[in-house]
Design a protein around this motif. Structure first.
Motif, mmCIF file in Angstrom:
data_model
loop_
_atom_site.group_PDB
_atom_site.id
_atom_site.type_symbol
_atom_site.label_atom_id
_atom_site.label_comp_id
_atom_site.label_asym_id
_atom_site.label_seq_id
_atom_site.Cartn_x
_atom_site.Cartn_y
_atom_site.Cartn_z
ATOM 1 N N THR A 84 -2.055 0.449 7.682
ATOM 2 C CA THR A 84 -2.112 -0.968 7.296
ATOM 3 C C THR A 84 -1.324 -1.880 8.222
ATOM 4 O O THR A 84 -1.299 -3.102 8.027
ATOM 5 C CB THR A 84 -1.569 -1.135 5.863
ATOM 6 N N GLY A 85 -0.669 -1.314 9.222
ATOM 7 C CA GLY A 85 0.102 -2.138 10.146
ATOM 8 C C GLY A 85 1.356 -2.719 9.530
ATOM 9 O O GLY A 85 1.875 -3.740 9.994
ATOM 10 N N THR A 86 1.858 -2.074 8.500
ATOM 11 C CA THR A 86 3.099 -2.525 7.871
ATOM 12 C C THR A 86 4.261 -1.684 8.369
ATOM 13 O O THR A 86 4.071 -0.658 9.030
ATOM 14 C CB THR A 86 2.997 -2.431 6.336
ATOM 15 N N ASP A 87 5.465 -2.118 8.062
ATOM 16 C CA ASP A 87 6.679 -1.449 8.522
ATOM 17 C C ASP A 87 7.248 -0.615 7.376
ATOM 18 O O ASP A 87 7.684 -1.161 6.363
ATOM 19 C CB ASP A 87 7.694 -2.498 8.979
ATOM 20 N N VAL A 88 7.246 0.700 7.551
ATOM 21 C CA VAL A 88 7.697 1.573 6.472
ATOM 22 C C VAL A 88 9.188 1.409 6.191
ATOM 23 O O VAL A 88 9.665 1.708 5.091
ATOM 24 C CB VAL A 88 7.367 3.050 6.799
ATOM 25 N N GLU A 89 9.934 0.914 7.173
ATOM 26 C CA GLU A 89 11.362 0.718 6.985
ATOM 27 C C GLU A 89 11.682 -0.608 6.298
ATOM 28 O O GLU A 89 12.708 -0.734 5.639
ATOM 29 C CB GLU A 89 12.078 0.752 8.338
ATOM 30 N N ASP A 118 8.937 -3.005 4.841
ATOM 31 C CA ASP A 118 7.968 -3.566 3.897
ATOM 32 C C ASP A 118 7.873 -2.751 2.614
ATOM 33 O O ASP A 118 7.937 -1.514 2.627
ATOM 34 C CB ASP A 118 6.584 -3.647 4.544
ATOM 35 N N LEU A 119 7.649 -3.457 1.538
ATOM 36 C CA LEU A 119 7.519 -2.830 0.231
ATOM 37 C C LEU A 119 6.146 -2.190 0.044
ATOM 38 O O LEU A 119 6.008 -1.163 -0.636
ATOM 39 C CB LEU A 119 7.758 -3.885 -0.860
ATOM 40 N N TYR A 120 5.132 -2.782 0.657
ATOM 41 C CA TYR A 120 3.743 -2.409 0.390
ATOM 42 C C TYR A 120 3.458 -0.912 0.544
ATOM 43 O O TYR A 120 2.912 -0.286 -0.389
ATOM 44 C CB TYR A 120 2.788 -3.217 1.274
ATOM 45 N N PRO A 121 3.757 -0.273 1.674
ATOM 46 C CA PRO A 121 3.387 1.142 1.805
ATOM 47 C C PRO A 121 4.062 2.032 0.778
ATOM 48 O O PRO A 121 3.481 3.026 0.334
ATOM 49 C CB PRO A 121 3.815 1.496 3.238
ATOM 50 N N HIS A 122 5.268 1.672 0.378
ATOM 51 C CA HIS A 122 5.974 2.469 -0.623
ATOM 52 C C HIS A 122 5.355 2.282 -2.009
ATOM 53 O O HIS A 122 5.272 3.231 -2.796
ATOM 54 C CB HIS A 122 7.455 2.092 -0.637
ATOM 55 N N LEU A 123 4.920 1.062 -2.321
ATOM 56 C CA LEU A 123 4.249 0.822 -3.601
ATOM 57 C C LEU A 123 2.935 1.594 -3.682
ATOM 58 O O LEU A 123 2.616 2.196 -4.709
ATOM 59 C CB LEU A 123 3.987 -0.677 -3.781
ATOM 60 N N VAL A 124 2.179 1.569 -2.599
ATOM 61 C CA VAL A 124 0.908 2.295 -2.573
ATOM 62 C C VAL A 124 1.142 3.797 -2.743
ATOM 63 O O VAL A 124 0.485 4.459 -3.556
ATOM 64 C CB VAL A 124 0.155 2.021 -1.260
ATOM 65 N N TRP A 184 -8.233 1.894 -0.047
ATOM 66 C CA TRP A 184 -8.262 2.676 -1.278
ATOM 67 C C TRP A 184 -9.382 3.698 -1.289
ATOM 68 O O TRP A 184 -9.265 4.747 -1.922
ATOM 69 C CB TRP A 184 -8.330 1.748 -2.482
ATOM 70 N N GLU A 185 -10.447 3.407 -0.564
ATOM 71 C CA GLU A 185 -11.494 4.423 -0.416
ATOM 72 C C GLU A 185 -10.968 5.595 0.403
ATOM 73 O O GLU A 185 -11.196 6.768 0.066
ATOM 74 C CB GLU A 185 -12.718 3.800 0.251
ATOM 75 N N ALA A 186 -10.266 5.274 1.481
ATOM 76 C CA ALA A 186 -9.683 6.328 2.315
ATOM 77 C C ALA A 186 -8.662 7.143 1.531
ATOM 78 O O ALA A 186 -8.580 8.375 1.669
ATOM 79 C CB ALA A 186 -9.034 5.702 3.547
ATOM 80 N N LEU A 187 -7.878 6.466 0.713
ATOM 81 C CA LEU A 187 -6.876 7.170 -0.087
ATOM 82 C C LEU A 187 -7.513 8.121 -1.086
ATOM 83 O O LEU A 187 -6.997 9.212 -1.339
ATOM 84 C CB LEU A 187 -5.983 6.160 -0.809
ATOM 85 N N GLN A 188 -8.634 7.717 -1.669
ATOM 86 C CA GLN A 188 -9.318 8.610 -2.598
ATOM 87 C C GLN A 188 -9.793 9.876 -1.885
ATOM 88 O O GLN A 188 -9.648 10.985 -2.401
ATOM 89 C CB GLN A 188 -10.509 7.900 -3.241
ATOM 90 N N ALA A 196 7.861 9.525 0.926
ATOM 91 C CA ALA A 196 8.103 9.050 2.292
ATOM 92 C C ALA A 196 6.973 9.467 3.227
ATOM 93 O O ALA A 196 6.551 8.699 4.101
ATOM 94 C CB ALA A 196 9.434 9.582 2.804
ATOM 95 N N GLU A 197 6.467 10.703 3.063
ATOM 96 C CA GLU A 197 5.368 11.187 3.902
ATOM 97 C C GLU A 197 4.137 10.305 3.738
ATOM 98 O O GLU A 197 3.526 9.870 4.726
ATOM 99 C CB GLU A 197 5.015 12.630 3.513
ATOM 100 N N LEU A 198 3.757 10.029 2.495
ATOM 101 C CA LEU A 198 2.553 9.254 2.257
ATOM 102 C C LEU A 198 2.758 7.787 2.622
ATOM 103 O O LEU A 198 1.857 7.142 3.176
ATOM 104 C CB LEU A 198 2.133 9.385 0.788
ATOM 105 N N ALA A 199 3.929 7.244 2.340
ATOM 106 C CA ALA A 199 4.206 5.851 2.681
ATOM 107 C C ALA A 199 4.115 5.632 4.185
ATOM 108 O O ALA A 199 3.610 4.592 4.644
ATOM 109 C CB ALA A 199 5.593 5.447 2.174
ATOM 110 N N THR A 200 4.573 6.586 4.976
ATOM 111 C CA THR A 200 4.495 6.463 6.429
ATOM 112 C C THR A 200 3.044 6.398 6.891
ATOM 113 O O THR A 200 2.685 5.587 7.753
ATOM 114 C CB THR A 200 5.217 7.642 7.106
ATOM 115 N N ALA A 201 2.194 7.246 6.313
ATOM 116 C CA ALA A 201 0.779 7.238 6.682
ATOM 117 C C ALA A 201 0.108 5.926 6.271
ATOM 118 O O ALA A 201 -0.725 5.385 7.008
ATOM 119 C CB ALA A 201 0.063 8.424 6.045
ATOM 120 N N VAL A 202 0.465 5.409 5.102
ATOM 121 C CA VAL A 202 -0.092 4.134 4.643
ATOM 122 C C VAL A 202 0.356 3.004 5.566
ATOM 123 O O VAL A 202 -0.434 2.126 5.933
ATOM 124 C CB VAL A 202 0.331 3.852 3.183
ATOM 125 N N ALA A 203 1.627 3.026 5.949
ATOM 126 C CA ALA A 203 2.145 1.987 6.842
ATOM 127 C C ALA A 203 1.414 2.001 8.184
ATOM 128 O O ALA A 203 1.063 0.951 8.733
ATOM 129 C CB ALA A 203 3.643 2.183 7.053
#
Length: 220
Positions: free
Chosen positions: A159-164, A166-172, A101-105, A149-156
């Motif tokens: 965080t080592g999550t799967d953008v296809e 996992d829910l987490y990167p899309h929620l973030v 979240w620091e990186a996201l800010q 989709a652009e931001l979710a991919t970067a978050v995934a």
């Protein structure tokens, strides 16, 4: 959507070498066309602006406009997607050990930074009228999907999550974009007018803190 008044964009990625120079020229042309479309729409009303006039305003041909955008609506809305792409690129460049979240800010605020002053009321009034156009609203909905989709991919990736899967990167990504949009709406309708950057910073800070309940500790 926040449509900041014209300013330099120092936060855009700067590729190197000959290929980098060509890419910078393309980015500059795209940015000039987008600004021209926005300026003319605010000055004349969106329905009174033609592609040929946008191209002339940006100093290019209508054919060049068509190489970048399919319509004047896409040219205006592209600013939203481009901001998110810059945020995603910045997020990928942040130190790997930096908290998410620091990186996201750090990543999500720079595309909204500009002069720390309130906008001209005539600017925001014209912007509100423009944003009420149904065709533009439809284009914004399509752009929001691309931006998310652009931001979710970067978050995934971070965080080592799967953008296809996992829910987490899309929620973030959705939360970050919602914070930016909420701040932009506040800026657009504020009376008296207020600067945009502090609102976006506050929204992202509250989000990073987990949206603490402001009533906790308050006397009842």
């Amino acid at each position: 959507m926040a449509s900041e008044q014209p300013q330099e964009r120092p936060d855009q990625p700067r590729p190197r070498g000959a290929a980098g120079l060509r890419e910078r020229k393309k980015l500059a042309t795209r940015d000039a066309l987008s600004w021209a479309a926005l300026r003319l729409a605010l000055e004349r009303g969106l329905e009174n602006v033609r592609v040929e006039e946008i191209a002339t305003e940006a100093g290019v041909s209508p054919r060049t406009f068509n190489n970048y955008f399919s319509s004047k609506y896409e040219a205006i809305v592209s600013r939203h997607v481009d901001r998110t792409r810059r945020s995603a690129a910045t997020l990928r460049e942040r130190p790997a050990d930096e908290p998410l979240w620091e990186a996201l800010q750090y990543a999500a605020l720079p595309p909204f930074e500009g002069p720390d002053q309130a906008p001209d009321p005539s600017w925001t009034s014209a912007l509100r009228l423009m944003l009420a156009e149904p065709a533009l609203q439809g284009e914004f909905r399509r752009a929001a999907l691309t931006a998310g989709a652009e931001l979710a991919t970067a978050v995934a990736e971070r965080t080592g999550t799967d953008v296809e899967r996992d829910l987490y990167p899309h929620l973030v990504a959705a939360a970050v974009l919602a914070a930016q949009q909420t701040a932009s709406d506040r800026w657009l309708y504020a009376d008296p007018p207020v600067p945009l950057t502090p609102l976006v910073r506050e929204a992202l800070t509250l989000l990073a803190a987990g949206l603490p309940d402001p009533s906790v500790g308050r006397p009842h």
